[in-house]
Design an enzyme around this catalytic site. Structure first.
Site, PDB file in Angstrom:
ATOM      1  N   HIS A  91     -15.247 -22.720   1.775  1.00 25.87           N
ATOM      2  CA  HIS A  91     -14.371 -22.258   2.959  1.00 25.87           C
ATOM      3  C   HIS A  91     -13.124 -21.755   2.163  1.00 25.87           C
ATOM      4  CE1 HIS A  91     -17.254 -22.891   5.817  1.00 25.87           C
ATOM      5  NE2 HIS A  91     -17.094 -24.297   5.650  1.00 25.87           N
ATOM      6  N   CYS A  99     -20.617 -26.898   9.957  1.00 28.51           N
ATOM      7  CA  CYS A  99     -20.364 -27.401  11.548  1.00 28.51           C
ATOM      8  C   CYS A  99     -21.484 -27.018  12.320  1.00 28.51           C
ATOM      9  CB  CYS A  99     -19.081 -27.011  11.885  1.00 28.51           C
ATOM     10  SG  CYS A  99     -18.827 -25.240  11.730  1.00 28.51           S
TER      11      CYS A  99
END
Length: 442
Positions: A10, A42
């Site tokens: 990320h 996630c």
């Protein structure tokens, strides 16, 4: 200008894409030890449960997209050593075994984190799994197909989402955690009591307040989890104990927290000139306390990665800090939290009070309405807001984003009382729930 980026999930992806746009003349080189980038971990539970059918949808970038920006991305390349004085990185090509040294002008460390793996008997048995990346997700799905009893170790967000996913697949599930309550870091007891009851009603066995001591198996495959309080049958175990920062490459070269998280300033600079860091490898400024803390969240990572790009040549945009704001959906309940729980604040020696409201989120004259539980934690002296939690079958989680802004800006309960919120019977009551919290603070 030669920019070297180590690690590309990320924070790395955010930094790279912004740097390519801001500095088109720069030569950007990325070294990533895995065979994929930008995987949204996630979403693993959603993939396991079948809500997300195609795991490819959980990627938001790839080497080809970066190449279109002029970025040289080397997959399956492991950074072996970094010399921040000489400004070099030693790298191994994991496919060919070739090793070489590359020089840089600016170094961006976005090496992320890795699951904590406890050293205990049986940890190496087959079907004792980690849950972090794409390959883990695929392996868990395949193993779960043949599993009947599944034990999840760790009752944080990932663990909770997995036990729900496994239960929906018809598995017999046990959730084990060493804390006395699930979601201990995120929610106070008023909220965890509701969530534990919800899980128990679905047949999920909750084994809190006990520590895993070993695993037992048969023919090399796990069959039982042993804890300080009992034994649990399991033919698949998923470890969700927590994460540690991947920062060994800079050990002794930059300032770190005791757990190895890199300390960066408000411009994402480490203590070493021309070395920047972002994401799960870093400590972040935690606004409720004003101190650095380790809070590995994708939201923090993308913000920090973007700021690396903005501040690469000169200090330009300051990092505003974080409240550790997060949310989760557990069956019918929408839950979110920001800042410190009352439990955490008291443990930190803070003098705090709280307002806890149970109310219907919109007028009772409406055809339907749902109950909401809201808790706001604030300092007794000065009444500064330091944390909040919300739970409802209605989706009121955006209220926590609002309170996150309040904490970031140092607002008090008195100020919260009279903030201008709209009223519309479809959505709320004349006195908004957040206004009520401020007004009820004593």
């Amino acid at each position: 200008m030669k920019i070297t980026v180590v690690g590309c999930t990320h924070a790395g992806t955010a930094a790279i894409t912004q740097m390519a746009k801001l500095y088109p003349e720069a030569r950007i080189t990325v070294y990533e030890r895995n065979d994929n980038i930008s995987f949204l971990s996630c979403g693993i539970a959603l993939h396991v449960s079948g809500v997300v059918k195609d795991a490819g949808q959980l990627f938001y970038s790839n080497p080809d997209r970066l190449a279109e920006l002029g970025v040289r991305t080397h997959m399956k390349h492991d950074a072996l050593a970094i010399d921040t004085d000489a400004k070099t990185v030693r790298v191994r090509n994991l496919e060919t075994g070739e090793e070489f040294t590359d020089a840089y002008d600016k170094l961006v460390m976005t090496t992320g984190s890795w699951p904590i793996i406890p050293q205990m008997d049986g940890i190496g048995l087959e079907n004792v799994m980690l849950c972090k990346n794409y390959n883990h997700a695929q392996a868990i799905i395949e193993k779960a197909k043949k599993a009947d009893r599944i034990a999840v170790i760790g009752a944080g967000y990932i663990g909770i989402e997995l036990v729900e996913a496994f239960e929906q697949l018809g598995k017999r599930v046990t959730l084990i955690d060493n804390m006395e309550r699930i979601l201990y870091k995120y929610l106070d007891r008023e909220f965890t009591d509701v969530t534990e009851q919800t899980l128990a009603e679905r047949g999920i066995a909750i084994a809190t307040g006990q520590t895993v001591t070993s695993f037992e198996g048969r023919n090399g495959r796990v069959t039982r989890v042993i804890t300080t309080a009992g034994e649990y049958e399991a033919d698949l175990v998923v470890l969700c104990i927590g994460f540690r920062p991947n920062t060994e490459l800079l050990a002794g070269q930059v300032d770190m927290l005791p757990n190895g998280a890199i300390v960066v300033d408000e411009y994402m600079r480490t203590s070493k000139e021309d070395v920047f860091a972002a994401g799960d490898s870093c400590a972040v400024l935690y606004n409720p306390t004003g101190k650095h803390a380790y809070i590995p969240l994708a939201t923090n990572a993308v913000r920090m990665g973007t700021l690396v790009a903005k501040n690469l040549l000169r200090p330009t945009v300051k990092y505003m800090g974080t409240q550790g704001t997060s949310g989760i959906k557990i069956y019918d309940y929408n839950i979110a939290s920001t800042g410190m729980t009352e439990t955490a604040a008291l443990a930190a020696g803070m003098n705090v009070k709280n307002v806890t409201i149970t109310d219907n989120y919109r007028p009772e004259f409406m055809p339907t309405y749902e109950q909401v539980l809201l808790k706001v934690v604030y300092e007794a002296d000065g009444r500064r807001i330091v944390g909040a939690q919300v739970l409802s079958k209605a989706d009121l989680t955006q209220a926590i984003n609002t309170l996150s802004v309040c904490i970031q800006n140092g607002m008090t309960m008195d100020e919260l009382s009279y903030v201008d919120f709209f009223f519309q019977p479809h959505y709320n009551k004349p006195w908004n729930l957040l206004n009520q919290a401020g007004l009820q603070a004593i």
